[in-house]
Motif scaffolding. Sequence first.
Motif, PDB file in Angstrom:
ATOM      1  N   ALA A 167       0.847  -1.201   0.000  1.00 10.32           N
ATOM      2  CA  ALA A 167       0.000   0.000   0.000  1.00 10.32           C
ATOM      3  C   ALA A 167       0.882   1.249   0.000  1.00 10.32           C
ATOM      4  O   ALA A 167       0.624   2.216  -0.719  1.00 10.32           O
ATOM      5  CB  ALA A 167      -0.920  -0.015   1.215  1.00 10.32           C
ATOM      6  N   ALA A 168       1.950   1.214   0.804  1.00 10.80           N
ATOM      7  CA  ALA A 168       2.843   2.372   0.878  1.00 10.80           C
ATOM      8  C   ALA A 168       3.497   2.624  -0.485  1.00 10.80           C
ATOM      9  O   ALA A 168       3.614   3.764  -0.937  1.00 10.80           O
ATOM     10  CB  ALA A 168       3.910   2.153   1.950  1.00 10.80           C
ATOM     11  N   GLU A 218       2.344   1.697  -3.442  1.00 12.29           N
ATOM     12  CA  GLU A 218       1.321   2.182  -4.373  1.00 12.29           C
ATOM     13  C   GLU A 218       1.138   3.696  -4.224  1.00 12.29           C
ATOM     14  O   GLU A 218       1.017   4.422  -5.197  1.00 12.29           O
ATOM     15  CB  GLU A 218      -0.027   1.473  -4.126  1.00 12.29           C
ATOM     16  CG  GLU A 218      -0.211   0.211  -4.936  1.00 12.29           C
ATOM     17  CD  GLU A 218       0.128   0.394  -6.415  1.00 12.29           C
ATOM     18  OE1 GLU A 218      -0.437   1.291  -7.055  1.00 12.29           O
ATOM     19  OE2 GLU A 218       1.007  -0.357  -6.917  1.00 12.29           O
ATOM     20  N   ALA A 219       1.128   4.122  -2.948  1.00  9.78           N
ATOM     21  CA  ALA A 219       0.960   5.561  -2.687  1.00  9.78           C
ATOM     22  C   ALA A 219       2.132   6.350  -3.267  1.00  9.78           C
ATOM     23  O   ALA A 219       1.961   7.460  -3.769  1.00  9.78           O
ATOM     24  CB  ALA A 219       0.830   5.810  -1.183  1.00  9.78           C
ATOM     25  N   GLN A 254       1.766  10.870   2.919  1.00 13.43           N
ATOM     26  CA  GLN A 254       1.756   9.507   2.378  1.00 13.43           C
ATOM     27  C   GLN A 254       0.985   8.574   3.310  1.00 13.43           C
ATOM     28  O   GLN A 254       0.208   7.718   2.859  1.00 13.43           O
ATOM     29  CB  GLN A 254       3.191   9.018   2.190  1.00 13.43           C
ATOM     30  CG  GLN A 254       3.302   7.709   1.414  1.00 13.43           C
ATOM     31  CD  GLN A 254       4.692   7.106   1.467  1.00 13.43           C
ATOM     32  OE1 GLN A 254       5.623   7.726   1.997  1.00 13.43           O
ATOM     33  NE2 GLN A 254       4.849   5.922   0.928  1.00 13.43           N
ATOM     34  N   ILE A 268      -2.742   6.360   2.532  1.00 18.14           N
ATOM     35  CA  ILE A 268      -3.094   4.939   2.677  1.00 18.14           C
ATOM     36  C   ILE A 268      -3.999   4.715   3.898  1.00 18.14           C
ATOM     37  O   ILE A 268      -4.171   3.602   4.358  1.00 18.14           O
ATOM     38  CB  ILE A 268      -1.847   4.022   2.760  1.00 18.14           C
ATOM     39  CG1 ILE A 268      -0.961   4.368   3.972  1.00 18.14           C
ATOM     40  CG2 ILE A 268      -1.029   4.114   1.483  1.00 18.14           C
ATOM     41  CD1 ILE A 268       0.134   3.350   4.235  1.00 18.14           C
ATOM     42  N   GLU A 269      -4.551   5.820   4.392  1.00 15.11           N
ATOM     43  CA  GLU A 269      -5.503   5.792   5.500  1.00 15.11           C
ATOM     44  C   GLU A 269      -4.924   5.184   6.766  1.00 15.11           C
ATOM     45  O   GLU A 269      -5.591   4.465   7.495  1.00 15.11           O
ATOM     46  CB  GLU A 269      -6.795   5.074   5.064  1.00 15.11           C
ATOM     47  CG  GLU A 269      -7.476   5.879   3.982  1.00 15.11           C
ATOM     48  CD  GLU A 269      -8.671   5.187   3.345  1.00 15.11           C
ATOM     49  OE1 GLU A 269      -8.839   3.978   3.593  1.00 15.11           O
ATOM     50  OE2 GLU A 269      -9.402   5.859   2.624  1.00 15.11           O
ATOM     51  N   ARG A 270      -3.641   5.461   6.989  1.00 12.31           N
ATOM     52  CA  ARG A 270      -3.001   5.076   8.249  1.00 12.31           C
ATOM     53  C   ARG A 270      -2.262   6.301   8.788  1.00 12.31           C
ATOM     54  O   ARG A 270      -1.038   6.301   8.897  1.00 12.31           O
ATOM     55  CB  ARG A 270      -2.001   3.927   8.011  1.00 12.31           C
ATOM     56  CG  ARG A 270      -2.640   2.645   7.490  1.00 12.31           C
ATOM     57  CD  ARG A 270      -3.375   1.898   8.583  1.00 12.31           C
ATOM     58  NE  ARG A 270      -2.468   1.486   9.639  1.00 12.31           N
ATOM     59  CZ  ARG A 270      -1.756   0.367   9.609  1.00 12.31           C
ATOM     60  NH1 ARG A 270      -1.854  -0.457   8.578  1.00 12.31           N
ATOM     61  NH2 ARG A 270      -0.949   0.063  10.590  1.00 12.31           N
ATOM     62  N   VAL A 303       5.591   3.963   7.519  1.00  5.53           N
ATOM     63  CA  VAL A 303       5.625   4.402   6.124  1.00  5.53           C
ATOM     64  C   VAL A 303       7.064   4.703   5.705  1.00  5.53           C
ATOM     65  O   VAL A 303       7.530   4.280   4.640  1.00  5.53           O
ATOM     66  CB  VAL A 303       4.722   5.652   5.923  1.00  5.53           C
ATOM     67  CG1 VAL A 303       5.125   6.432   4.696  1.00  5.53           C
ATOM     68  CG2 VAL A 303       3.273   5.221   5.833  1.00  5.53           C
TER      69      VAL A 303
END
Length: 364
Positions: free
Chosen positions: A284-285, A287-288, A303, A307-309, A316
Amino acid sequence: MSSIAPFTQTTDRSERTLPSDDVLYAALVKRDTQFAGVFVAAVKTTGIFCRPTCAARKPKRENVEFFSTPIQALRFGYRPCKLCDPMGSPGHSPDWLLRLIDEVCAHPEIRITDRNLRERELEPATVRRWFQKHHGMTFQAYQRLMRLSHAFGRIRDGDDVAAAAFGSGFESLSAFSDSFKKAVGFVPSMSRKCSIAAVTRIQTPLGPMLAVANDEGLCLLEFVDRRMLETQLDHVRSQLDVSLLPGANPLFASVRDQLSEYFAGTRREFDLPLVVAGTPFQKAAWEALRAIPYGQTRSYQEQAEAIERPTAIRAVARANGDNRFAIIIPCHRVIGKDGSLTGYGGGIWRKQYLLELELRHSSA
Ligand SMILES: [Zn+2]
């Protein structure tokens, strides 16, 4: 944790940065004598390397790999051309030497000892001096390198690792592994079920990069001197269950082309199949990262939010550090909240160069 940079930490001190592949290829096609001694050209399809001036028919561009010294070409599993004799020094190679090198090339599996040299009416001290002077190594080390080169060549031709090692005169897989590690900088894995991923070097304006690719795509692209490269190579090996060996992969030509377009400012995104292995969080990281437009930057905070974290800023940053595709997955576009460049595996100076390059070309 050792942070050995593969390929750079060898005993070959004569390694130089070469002119661009365009320049070298033009010199090769013209048989330009000015380039004699500057580089050797290795042909992936035949496994043979030549002087630039060799009279043999010139290979297609996509099949050539350039090295600054014959020793490097040997390390990558190429054999010297019989026609142009890139291992000899032109006009100065004594007959006894040519015979000896011929014998080593034809039968790399045979060990020629001092006693064998005397049987051939050669003085071991003379042989030693010649190899020290011309190749910076003993005759024994030269023979080891030829055995290794022979083994690489067989692996390149599809032989399994064990068969190649024994067929090239190694007494055990561990002896092969040790030699390999000394010459190439990482340990080949010996599992027979493993498939092979090819490793090559690619020259860039920011120094040489190491590229790894298998049948599915690019597995790694990193600067050869980046910290933790050994660890990253270990991860590639274990996560993808592959043996890493110097060699060719059709993808390398595209990687070279796209990188040179990127450095010329004419490419903003890469179009290469990537073999991405990691945890869901890492993926996910990454992809961002790929969503950050060319020429722009984000903070770690942004960032993490993407990723909604939003609280996972450190995680990250760690995931960015574990990114195995320098430039292509643009972790260089993430900077500190205050605009500082912060860490970069390949070194802050490279991060700065990349950001400036993109800035320059994004306003155009
Ligand atoms: Zn040749």
